[in-house]
Design an enzyme around this catalytic site. Structure first.
Site, PDB file in Angstrom:
ATOM      1  N   CYS A  78       0.925  -1.147  -0.098  1.00 15.04           N
ATOM      2  CA  CYS A  78       0.000   0.077  -0.137  1.00 15.04           C
ATOM      3  C   CYS A  78       0.901   1.367  -0.036  1.00 15.04           C
ATOM      4  O   CYS A  78       1.790   1.296   0.779  1.00 15.04           O
ATOM      5  CB  CYS A  78      -0.863  -0.029   1.192  1.00 15.04           C
ATOM      6  SG  CYS A  78      -2.126   1.351   1.276  1.00 15.04           S
ATOM      7  N   CYS A  82       0.220   5.133   6.905  1.00  8.33           N
ATOM      8  CA  CYS A  82      -0.495   5.018   8.249  1.00  8.33           C
ATOM      9  C   CYS A  82       0.524   4.167   9.250  1.00  8.33           C
ATOM     10  O   CYS A  82       1.192   3.101   8.849  1.00  8.33           O
ATOM     11  CB  CYS A  82      -1.671   4.012   8.053  1.00  8.33           C
ATOM     12  SG  CYS A  82      -2.767   4.376   6.835  1.00  8.33           S
ATOM     13  N   CYS A  85       0.325   0.441  10.214  1.00 10.05           N
ATOM     14  CA  CYS A  85      -0.132  -0.620   9.364  1.00 10.05           C
ATOM     15  C   CYS A  85       1.018  -1.459   8.920  1.00 10.05           C
ATOM     16  O   CYS A  85       2.042  -0.957   8.186  1.00 10.05           O
ATOM     17  CB  CYS A  85      -0.726   0.008   8.118  1.00 10.05           C
ATOM     18  SG  CYS A  85      -1.526  -1.285   7.047  1.00 10.05           S
ATOM     19  N   CYS A 122     -16.230  -9.673   5.734  1.00  9.37           N
ATOM     20  CA  CYS A 122     -15.579  -8.478   5.297  1.00  9.37           C
ATOM     21  C   CYS A 122     -14.361  -8.519   4.604  1.00  9.37           C
ATOM     22  O   CYS A 122     -13.519  -9.470   4.876  1.00  9.37           O
ATOM     23  CB  CYS A 122     -15.355  -7.707   6.907  1.00  9.37           C
ATOM     24  SG  CYS A 122     -14.734  -6.076   6.440  1.00  9.37           S
ATOM     25  N   CYS A 154     -19.200  -6.819   3.487  1.00  8.11           N
ATOM     26  CA  CYS A 154     -18.919  -5.615   3.851  1.00  8.11           C
ATOM     27  C   CYS A 154     -17.462  -5.531   3.213  1.00  8.11           C
ATOM     28  O   CYS A 154     -16.723  -6.535   2.979  1.00  8.11           O
ATOM     29  CB  CYS A 154     -18.538  -5.670   5.506  1.00  8.11           C
ATOM     30  SG  CYS A 154     -17.537  -4.116   6.053  1.00  8.11           S
ATOM     31  N   CYS A 214     -19.548   1.576   8.662  1.00  3.25           N
ATOM     32  CA  CYS A 214     -18.846   1.049   9.524  1.00  3.25           C
ATOM     33  C   CYS A 214     -17.721   1.564  10.107  1.00  3.25           C
ATOM     34  O   CYS A 214     -16.682   2.023   9.031  1.00  3.25           O
ATOM     35  CB  CYS A 214     -18.608  -0.599   9.349  1.00  3.25           C
ATOM     36  SG  CYS A 214     -17.213  -1.198  10.390  1.00  3.25           S
ATOM     37  N   ARG A 286     -17.800  -3.229  17.650  1.00  4.18           N
ATOM     38  CA  ARG A 286     -16.966  -4.443  17.364  1.00  4.18           C
ATOM     39  C   ARG A 286     -15.906  -4.414  18.044  1.00  4.18           C
ATOM     40  O   ARG A 286     -14.847  -3.574  17.812  1.00  4.18           O
ATOM     41  CB  ARG A 286     -16.713  -4.634  15.939  1.00  4.18           C
ATOM     42  CG  ARG A 286     -17.954  -5.021  14.956  1.00  4.18           C
ATOM     43  CD  ARG A 286     -17.292  -4.909  13.410  1.00  4.18           C
ATOM     44  NE  ARG A 286     -18.451  -4.774  12.720  1.00  4.18           N
ATOM     45  CZ  ARG A 286     -19.625  -5.250  12.511  1.00  4.18           C
ATOM     46  NH1 ARG A 286     -19.603  -6.406  13.011  1.00  4.18           N
ATOM     47  NH2 ARG A 286     -20.520  -4.730  11.944  1.00  4.18           N
TER      48      ARG A 286
END
Ligand code: SAM
Ligand code: DTB
Ligand code: SF4
Length: 349
Positions: A78, A82, A85, A122, A154, A214, A286
């Site tokens: 990616c 972040c 991550c 998901c 999701c 979400c 969650r």
């Protein structure tokens, strides 16, 4: 899910916890202040859990827990930065960049998850944003396939445009996960490659397309309690509360800038979940990343505080999660009932 009267009498504007109504579940507020939410968060733990449980029982009468399954359909590589991550290409974490999975392989995984008791599937992609083209077309096919299995579908794919959100809705997508991650005042210390406003814009497109929102975040990123509460206020003060709010504890992965971050104490997870439950009574809360580091007792306390959903299966996206057998044993011995498979009519492919 219970419907709440939004025009019920509102509690006084800036109550201290002691003056909050006994059953705040009777109202859905969209005007919380950070000071109010912080006062809740800092209550003696068992008083906070008692309040959260009271709200929870008033709204979620069957007290069931939804089992969600998570699959990384496009792992690693990616371009974003972040700081938490393991999938960011710029950090050396050992996560290899892979191609988007084939539709058949994803649906085989979804079928397995359904057989194991998941009602929601998901699919996560390590993308900054969705790009139109064959890959997005494949994701739409995956969504149609998951719906045909009778599960909630999701996705979490990064930023979306308005038209992409509409196409996901047309494919049958139930929910889109896009986390605020942290309070706005801490966000710039964690991510520089996109803004808080970018995130809110995508959430707006998701909402406008009629897809469930979400959105939640991570604790343990070096934020203050105030900044945790700031994030909850941003979520709770949206015109409509997110239908689900994931609360993650940082999984500190070697090679990320946050690798040395101390593990959050379980009481912080309980506080965050309980506070989310009180300010967003009708949202699914969650209990997400970080369960592997928690005892069974701590996880049950999170459920008592209002967590009514969790990710099960041996892996989250790239990091480990508790074993299926131990999760089932915990639910069984505690008599926690899982939500039954979705009663949605399957959508034709
Ligand atoms: N790339 C998309 C995005 O960022 O929206 C979707 C996938 S991303 C991995 C989904 C979410 O996982 C992030 O927003 C973050 O909240 C959570 N996450 C990622 N790494 C994590 C970690 N090490 N610990 C806890 N949560 C994490
Ligand atoms: C969310 O809030 N947590 C899940 C889900 N949404 C996609 C992801 C957790 C990822 C934890 C790190 C990893 O396994 O890569
Ligand atoms: Fe990319 Fe999402 Fe990871 Fe950020 S959280 S680096 S956008 S995969």
């Amino acid at each position: 899910m219970a419907t709440l009267e939004t025009d019920s009498p509102k509690p006084p504007k800036s109550p201290t916890p002691a003056t909050l109504p006994e059953t705040p579940a009777a109202v859905l507020r969209h005007d919380w202040t950070v000071a109010e939410v912080k006062a809740l968060y800092e209550l003696p733990l068992l008083d906070l859990v008692y309040r959260a449980q009271t709200v929870h029982r008033a709204v979620w009468k069957d007290n069931k827990v939804q089992l969600c399954s998570l699959l990384s359909i496009k792992t690693g590589g990616c371009p974003e930065d972040c700081a938490y991550c393991p999938q960011a290409a710029r950090y050396d974490t050992g996560v290899k960049a892979e191609k988007l999975m084939q539709v058949d392989a994803v649906l085989a995984d979804a079928q397995k998850a359904r057989a194991a008791g998941a009602t929601r599937f998901c699919m996560g992609a390590a993308w900054r944003e969705v790009k139109d083209g064959p890959q997005f077309d494949s994701v739409l096919e995956m969504v149609r396939g998951v719906k045909a299995l009778g599960m909630e579908a999701c996705c979490t794919l990064g930023m979306l445009s308005e038209s992409q959100a509409r196409r996901l809705k047309a494919a049958g997508l139930d929910a889109y996960n896009h986390n605020l991650d942290t309070g706005e005042s801490h966000y710039g210390d964690i991510i520089s490659t996109r803004t808080y406003q970018d995130r809110l814009r995508t959430l707006g497109f998701v909402r406008d397309a009629g897809i469930e929102v979400c959105s939640g975040g991570i604790i343990g990123l070096g934020e203050t309690v105030e900044q945790r509460c700031e994030m909850l206020v941003t979520l709770a003060n949206q015109p409509k509360h997110p239908e689900s709010v994931p609360v993650n504890a940082l999984v500190a992965v070697e090679g990320t800038p946050l690798e040395q971050q101390r593990q959050v104490d379980f009481t912080e997870m309980v506080r965050m979940i309980a506070t989310a439950r009180i300010v967003m009574p009708a949202s699914m809360v969650r209990l997400s990343a970080g369960r592997l580091q928690m005892s069974e007792e701590a996880q049950l306390l999170c459920m008592m505080a209002g967590a009514n959903s969790l990710f099960f299966g041996e892996k989250l996206l790239t990091t480990a999660n508790p074993e299926f057998g131990s999760d089932m044993a915990l639910l069984e011995k505690a008599g926690v009932k899982p939500l039954e498979p979705a009663v949605d009519k399957p959508v034709a492919q």
